[in-house]
Motif scaffolding. Structure first.
Motif, PDB file in Angstrom:
ATOM      1  N   GLU A 150       0.807  -1.355  -0.129  1.00 22.76           N
ATOM      2  CA  GLU A 150       0.198   0.037   0.060  1.00 22.76           C
ATOM      3  C   GLU A 150       0.679   1.203   0.190  1.00 22.76           C
ATOM      4  OE1 GLU A 150      -3.910  -1.334   2.492  1.00 22.76           O
ATOM      5  OE2 GLU A 150      -3.134   0.666   2.605  1.00 22.76           O
ATOM      6  N   ILE A 201       3.033   1.559  -3.391  1.00 22.90           N
ATOM      7  CA  ILE A 201       2.112   2.047  -4.618  1.00 22.90           C
ATOM      8  C   ILE A 201       1.863   3.609  -4.608  1.00 22.90           C
ATOM      9  CG2 ILE A 201      -0.223   1.809  -5.458  1.00 22.90           C
ATOM     10  CD1 ILE A 201       0.118  -1.202  -4.952  1.00 22.90           C
ATOM     11  N   VAL A 202       1.505   4.091  -3.333  1.00 27.95           N
ATOM     12  CA  VAL A 202       1.406   5.644  -3.335  1.00 27.95           C
ATOM     13  C   VAL A 202       2.621   6.213  -3.635  1.00 27.95           C
ATOM     14  CG1 VAL A 202       0.785   7.282  -1.664  1.00 27.95           C
ATOM     15  CG2 VAL A 202      -0.506   5.183  -1.551  1.00 27.95           C
ATOM     16  N   ASN A 231       3.340   6.172  -7.491  1.00 25.06           N
ATOM     17  CA  ASN A 231       2.644   7.067  -7.894  1.00 25.06           C
ATOM     18  C   ASN A 231       3.227   8.618  -7.782  1.00 25.06           C
ATOM     19  OD1 ASN A 231      -0.091   7.895  -9.329  1.00 25.06           O
ATOM     20  ND2 ASN A 231      -0.483   8.770  -7.245  1.00 25.06           N
ATOM     21  N   ALA A 289      -4.197   0.770  -9.229  1.00 29.65           N
ATOM     22  CA  ALA A 289      -3.910   0.044  -7.899  1.00 29.65           C
ATOM     23  C   ALA A 289      -4.156   0.718  -6.959  1.00 29.65           C
ATOM     24  CB  ALA A 289      -2.366  -0.241  -7.967  1.00 29.65           C
ATOM     25  N   VAL A 290      -4.099   2.275  -7.163  1.00 27.31           N
ATOM     26  CA  VAL A 290      -4.260   3.035  -6.022  1.00 27.31           C
ATOM     27  C   VAL A 290      -5.710   2.974  -5.823  1.00 27.31           C
ATOM     28  CG1 VAL A 290      -4.470   5.422  -5.103  1.00 27.31           C
ATOM     29  CG2 VAL A 290      -2.565   4.504  -6.384  1.00 27.31           C
ATOM     30  N   LEU A 344      -6.848   0.176  -3.798  1.00 28.12           N
ATOM     31  CA  LEU A 344      -6.375   0.351  -2.534  1.00 28.12           C
ATOM     32  C   LEU A 344      -7.665   1.189  -1.740  1.00 28.12           C
ATOM     33  CD1 LEU A 344      -2.467   0.292  -2.630  1.00 28.12           C
ATOM     34  CD2 LEU A 344      -4.078  -1.291  -1.507  1.00 28.12           C
ATOM     35  N   LYS A 369      -7.588   5.346  -0.909  1.00 27.45           N
ATOM     36  CA  LYS A 369      -6.725   6.097   0.232  1.00 27.45           C
ATOM     37  C   LYS A 369      -6.052   7.252  -0.227  1.00 27.45           C
ATOM     38  CE  LYS A 369      -6.654   2.349   3.506  1.00 27.45           C
ATOM     39  NZ  LYS A 369      -5.805   1.601   4.377  1.00 27.45           N
ATOM     40  N   VAL A 370      -5.891   7.673  -1.542  1.00 28.26           N
ATOM     41  CA  VAL A 370      -5.461   8.806  -2.028  1.00 28.26           C
ATOM     42  C   VAL A 370      -6.307   9.287  -2.795  1.00 28.26           C
ATOM     43  CG1 VAL A 370      -2.813   8.268  -1.800  1.00 28.26           C
ATOM     44  CG2 VAL A 370      -4.120   7.903  -4.043  1.00 28.26           C
TER      45      VAL A 370
END
Lengths: 82, 521
Positions: free
Chosen positions: A60, A63-64, A67, B428-429, B432, B435-436
């Motif tokens: 998690e 991935i952020v 990005n 993918a975000v 998830l 969360k963003v």
């Protein structure tokens, strides 16, 4: 190892480095198979060794981070290409 | 504009002398004398009958009104000039600030010129003025090439808009002919180098296939210029060096193309002779690049490696190579050159790692060592030449050309993969569970899609399933499914299932699309 470089892994396939980030002093890479684009790997990179990340919480976070990295690096990559 | 009585008086005295220009008419009226009336009419371009006279009140009002207009216009021009001066000063400060900023960030001349260009449209003379001021103030080195590079950016934008003007035309042949003519015109008049013209073509929005045809037509059209340009040079070595320096560094004129032209102006054995030299120069250039690309070595080590290459490259070619690399890689080129030309021959211990890098980077070429009669590693004009040699060399040149093409395609493919890879991440975000901020995250995805979809990067056809926008979306769908599966597999949790219910619906829908696609296949 740098963004855009190509690496052959032990599965014999060639992967392109899409992004590299650091998290808690460790280096993580996001690789994409050059032939089968659905096949990608998120892994820790250490001394030329690739260890696939399986911890969901770490995934998690990574991935952020990927990005964020790509948001910044992508325009540069495109402008260099142009 | 209001005038005081004194100002009005002053104006009227320019045209009317009150002591002699007021005369009494037969009917008793006071008029302006005939002579003064004529002069006033001439001054203001008025029609007046011969011997006609103006009535004082009317003509004075007229003169005042005209003078008021003239003064108002003058004031407006002054204001405009002031504004222009002010704007010019603002632009100049902007230019100087940009130069200072760029220099403090240690940007190359090319990057500085780019920053100036990105400031927006500015008169070229002001840019020159700004650069000159920056040189006087010690901000820029006097040997900088900022002006030259800035001119390139300006010319590139002129060429791009010129080429873009053909985009909406429906007559394909006319587009190709028109663009090729412009291209030859720009190139032969040294408006831009071919490399930059290629950039302008790529930026124009013209279809990639059309660009290819334009280039081919350009080659045909350029032939007489080529022959004219090089026909006076009798010495073949000199010709090879001149061609190499003038044309090979343009990145478009590869060996095969040049040899085609040479065949029309030289005898076959002479062409072979020149071809050998060109080949050697090309090899030298590659080696020089490789040495310059080695990271983390000292200046002396780098110079030693360059010397060890025992280049056939004349120093002018080396300088040119440095100039090409200068904007892109920050190296002490002048020091390298200085040491290369004049420095002592240093003995430097070779670090094993650097050797490996060199080994890895030396370009692969077909083995033609058997043809190298004197064993110096190169096939040269003084090696006996036979038909087989010529064929092999020509084949070798073809292979080099192919290698270059493959290299270009691989580079394009890497970019495509990076864009696709960047596109996966927002998906993918989203997976998830937001969360963003999904909108921000999706920006990468949108960028990637639009860059690939609009064809502006010329990536169509590089990856079979992402050549077109729709195909890319399908690819993204597939990746989405794969990624969700990936995460589920990794997470092995139940709690997430509920949260990703909506996504699973999408997943289902995408899988159905995939099934349909498979069915069609």
């Amino acid at each position: 190892m740098e963004q855009g470089s190509t690496w052959t892994l032990s599965d014999g396939k060639k992967y392109t480095v899409v992004s590299i980030v650091k998290e808690k002093k460790k280096k993580y890479v996001y690789l994409i198979d050059r032939e089968e684009i659905q096949n990608y790997i998120i892994a820790e990179y250490n001394n030329d060794e690739i260890i696939e990340v399986i911890d969901p919480d770490l995934l998690e976070v990574l991935i952020v981070k990927f990005n964020e990295d790509l948001k910044e690096s992508l325009p540069k990559v495109i402008s260099e290409y142009l | 504009m209001n005038l005081t009585n004194d100002q009005k008086k002053e104006i009227l005295l320019k045209y009317i002398n009150p002591e002699k220009d007021f005369v009494k008419a037969e009917d008793g009226r006071i008029l302006i004398s005939r002579d003064a009336s004529r002069k006033i009419a001439e001054s203001f371009n008025l029609n007046i009958a011969t011997g006609g006279q103006f009535e004082p009140k009317a003509i004075c009002d007229y003169i005042i009104a005209r003078e008021r207009q003239r003064l108002a216009a003058k004031a407006s021009i002054e204001r405009k000039k002031d504004k222009e001066r002010q704007e010019q000063n603002q632009r100049l400060s902007k230019i100087v600030a940009c130069l200072k900023q760029a220099k403090s960030e240690d940007k190359s001349d090319f990057e500085i010129a780019k920053s100036l260009y990105e400031l927006g449209k500015m008169p070229f003379s002001e840019i020159i003025n700004g650069v000159e001021q920056a040189i006087s103030a010690g901000v820029l080195d006097s040997s900088n090439k900022v002006k030259e590079f800035y001119r390139i950016f300006i010319n590139r934008s002129v060429a791009t808009s010129r080429f873009s003007s053909y985009v909406n035309s429906t007559n394909r042949d006319r587009i190709i002919e028109g663009v090729a003519n412009d291209l030859i015109n720009y190139y032969t008049k040294n408006f831009l180098s071919f490399g930059h013209l290629r950039y302008a073509l790529n930026d124009s929005g013209l279809d990639e296939e059309i660009i290819d045809e334009v280039i081919n037509l350009f080659y045909k059209k350029y032939e007489p210029f080529f022959i004219e340009r090089f026909k006076g040079i009798d010495d073949n070595q000199e010709l090879a060096h001149t061609i190499y320096q003038k044309l090979m560094d343009e990145d478009v004129f590869d060996s095969t193309f040049i040899i085609d032209y040479l065949n029309k102006m030289k005898k076959a054995d002479e062409v072979d002779d020149i071809a050998y030299s060109l080949y050697r120069l090309e090899q030298d250039e590659k080696r020089v690049y490789k040495i310059l690309m080695i990271k983390d070595i000292s200046l002396e080590e780098r110079v030693k490696k360059l010397k060890d290459l025992d280049l056939h490259y004349p120093i002018s070619c080396l300088k040119r190579t440095f100039d090409i690399l200068r904007p892109a890689y920050n190296l002490p080129y002048d020091e390298i050159l200085e040491l290369y030309q004049n420095g002592s021959t240093l003995h430097v211990e070779e670090p094993a790692q650097s050797e490996e890098v060199i080994e890895e980077l030396i370009p692969r070429s077909p083995d033609i060592s058997s043809l190298n009669k004197d064993g110096d590693g190169f096939i040269e004009p003084h090696d006996p030449v036979d038909k087989e040699t010529t064929q092999l060399v020509q084949r070798r040149l073809q292979i080099i050309k192919k290698e270059k093409e493959v290299e270009k395609i691989e580079k394009k493919k890497t970019l495509a993969l990076l864009l696709i890879g960047a596109g996966f991440i927002p998906v993918a975000v989203l997976a998830l569970i937001f969360k963003v901020d999904p909108l921000t995250a999706s920006k990468n995805c949108v960028t990637a899609l639009s860059q690939l979809g609009n064809g502006s990067l010329g990536l169509s056809g590089i990856l079979p399933d992402v050549g077109k926008f729709t195909a890319l979306l399908a690819g993204m769908g597939t990746s989405f499914v794969a990624f969700v599966k990936y995460l589920k597999h990794r997470k092995k949790i139940n709690g997430l299932n509920e949260e990703i219910e909506d996504i699973e619906d999408m997943e289902q829908a995408i899988e159905e699309v995939e099934e349909i696609k498979k069915g069609r296949r």
